[in-house]
Write a protein that holds these residues in place. Structure first.
Motif, PDB file in Angstrom:
ATOM      1  N   TYR A  63      99.103 -32.214  -8.460  1.00 21.30           N
ATOM      2  CA  TYR A  63      98.766 -33.920  -7.658  1.00 21.30           C
ATOM      3  C   TYR A  63      99.738 -33.261  -6.438  1.00 21.30           C
ATOM      4  CZ  TYR A  63     101.926 -37.199  -4.913  1.00 21.30           C
ATOM      5  OH  TYR A  63     102.228 -37.915  -3.602  1.00 21.30           O
ATOM      6  N   ALA A  86     102.148 -38.829 -10.769  1.00 24.22           N
ATOM      7  CA  ALA A  86     102.372 -37.514 -11.613  1.00 24.22           C
ATOM      8  C   ALA A  86     103.266 -37.013 -12.395  1.00 24.22           C
ATOM      9  CB  ALA A  86     102.408 -36.709 -10.033  1.00 24.22           C
ATOM     10  N   THR A 107      99.213 -37.153 -13.794  1.00 23.11           N
ATOM     11  CA  THR A 107      98.073 -35.843 -13.104  1.00 23.11           C
ATOM     12  C   THR A 107      99.626 -34.943 -13.711  1.00 23.11           C
ATOM     13  OG1 THR A 107      97.265 -37.458 -12.222  1.00 23.11           O
ATOM     14  CG2 THR A 107      97.687 -35.433 -11.801  1.00 23.11           C
ATOM     15  N   CYS A 114     103.188 -41.743  -6.734  1.00 25.61           N
ATOM     16  CA  CYS A 114     103.190 -40.717  -6.072  1.00 25.61           C
ATOM     17  C   CYS A 114     102.191 -41.407  -3.918  1.00 25.61           C
ATOM     18  CB  CYS A 114     101.762 -40.678  -6.299  1.00 25.61           C
ATOM     19  SG  CYS A 114     101.945 -39.890  -8.097  1.00 25.61           S
TER      20      CYS A 114
END
Ligand SMILES: [Zn+2]
Length: 488
Positions: free
Chosen positions: A80, A110, A75, A116
């Motif tokens: 994010y 990410a 991401t 994350c």
């Protein structure tokens, strides 16, 4: 009593050619506060369950945003942080809260953040303070890092693969969080790192019995919950791999011993958990040699559910080359070909190019004269009690092979992905599904036999074939099996 809940979830394939942005989440699933429908989706099961329990048990539930994107590449960092901070701002506004329930897949990365979920949980803990109870539900295809376990109180993973038990596990999570709030229990977690990676489909042995064993250990002798983190094969992060998680009622030494004992059992059976993979030609031979159909042949090498594009053409091309009849394959992600089929119309025979677009690993597109055998707008397939969109879709026939083309990328979960576009599964000898094991819930019951083949798509079925850079070594089967170790 006041509880906050939210969800930010995807599975980040470090090797996928498909970038993930905030829009990828909004296109797949985005429910701002209060808009979540009254049904479970797999990563928002804690919200769905907590909503009902709040009504029954009289606590206040504050709903934050829920995000889910179909697995793809990492991401984008700014996106994010934008989604993470949206949830954190909602949590700050909801303070004071007694507990937080988060539906996090557990393998989100990410472009600048490998963990994350650890990052989110650390920030949530900083907001709510040490006394609030933080409960997390994870997919077993997660990276069970020390950071995330240290920053929550209770974590529960789905046990089944296919993941048909996300609501039951969320019920357990909510129950344990509520009991903790009432000071009836004091959950303590133990994590053992098996220093290996393997697939653990629970539709076959030995994982079937292992899940039953984990379940039988729960609810007695101070053991609150037992989970197996399978790990996620395509996530190139330091903590990639298989881990055992045990939650006890304030019995750390006991939890450590149990996590280690179960982890050692997983290590001893390494090499047996994953199903055998046939070559494509072997799978075709075996399917047509079967006494009766349909034989379901999974191709995990192009599974959208693991971040692949699902537009590889190898299996279809080979079935057509070999003159196979009563065969079907799906889903193939190709929004342009779907639009062409809709424009051409049902029953039309025309020259179509499809598949083979997203990356070099998609193979070449197929150019063929096809007949449109079914059309569908905004299709949905079933996965347990959840519904998953596959967008507009078209069924085409090339010789004896029928193909389900879809506009919204997803794996084969429910039989609707074929039946909605005019493909009759009961009459097939060979049903090719782009999926690793989630297909099993719906397709297992209609199959005379289930095979797994290596379609040589973008996601190698042998985990040794990925160019890992960040994964901590040594790790079996990339290396000799090292000693296992406690993480938490
Ligand atoms: Zn999973």
């Amino acid at each position: 009593m006041r509880i906050f809940t939210a969800s930010l979830a995807t599975e980040s394939n470090s090797f996928s050619p498909i970038p993930t942005s905030r829009k990828s989440f909004e296109d797949t699933m985005y429910f701002p506060p209060g808009t979540h429908p009254d049904r479970a989706t797999h990563c928002t099961a804690p919200l769905y369950v907590a909503r009902r329990r709040a009504r029954q048990e009289g606590f206040e539930l504050v709903e934050g945003s829920c995000f889910w994107a179909e697995p793809a590449g990492l991401t984008r960092q700014a996106d994010y942080e934008d989604m993470r901070d949206e949830i954190l701002r909602q949590l700050e506004a909801a303070m004071p809260v007694d507990a937080v329930l988060l539906g996090l897949h557990g393998a989100m990365a990410a472009t600048e953040t490998d963990d994350c979920e650890g990052d989110i949980l650390e920030r949530v803990r900083a907001i709510v303070g040490p006394k609030a109870v933080i409960g997390v539900e994870h997919d077993p295809h997660c990276h069970l890092t020390q950071k995330r376990v240290r920053n929550c109180d209770v974590m529960i993973l789905y046990k089944e693969y296919p993941h048909t038990d996300f609501v039951e596990r969320a019920e357990e999570l909510v129950t344990l969080v509520l009991k903790t709030l009432k000071a009836e229990i004091k959950p303590v977690m133990s994590v053992f790192d098996c220093r290996m990676y393997e697939r653990f489909p629970t539709s076959r042995e030995p994982a079937r019995s292992f899940v039953d064993k984990m379940t039988s250990l729960e609810g007695r002798d101070g053991v609150l919950s037992v989970s197996l983190c399978h790990g996620y094969s395509q996530g190139d992060v330091p903590d990639r791999g298989t881990r055992m998680l045990v939650v006890t009622d304030n019995a750390k030494a006991k939890g450590d011993a149990l996590a280690r004992a179960l982890g050692e059992e997983v290590r001893e059976k390494r090499g047996q958990w994953s199903p055998p993979f046939l070559s494509l030609d072997e799978a075709i031979d075996e399917a047509y040699a079967a006494e009766r159909g349909p034989v379901v042949v999974a191709d995990p090498s192009d599974n959208a559910g693991g971040g692949a594009a699902s537009d590889n053409t190898n299996v279809i091309r080979r079935l057509v080359e070999r003159g196979c009849v009563d065969a079907c394959v799906g889903p193939v992600w190709d929004p342009v070909a779907v639009a062409f089929c809709h424009a051409a119309g049902l029953g039309t025979t025309f020259q179509l190019r499809f598949g083979g677009k997203a990356a070099a690993t998609s193979g070449d597109p197929i150019d063929a004269e096809v007949t449109v055998i079914g059309l569908c707008r905004n299709g949905e397939q079933s996965f347990g009690t959840a519904k998953k969109s596959f967008g507009d879709a078209a069924g085409i026939r090339i010789g004896g092979v029928e193909v389900s083309l879809i506009a919204s990328r997803t794996q084969a979960l429910g039989t609707e992905i074929f039946s909605a576009v005019g493909i009759d599964l009961a009459s097939k000898r060979y049903i090719g599904v782009k999926s690793t094991n989630h297909f099993y819930a719906a397709f297992g019951p209609i199959a005379s036999k289930v095979l797994y083949c290596d379609g040589k798509g973008p996601s190698p079925v042998d985990p040794r074939d990925y160019p890992f850079r960040k994964m901590r070594r040594p790790l079996w089967p990339n290396d000799e099996l090292p000693q296992g170790e406690m993480v938490v």
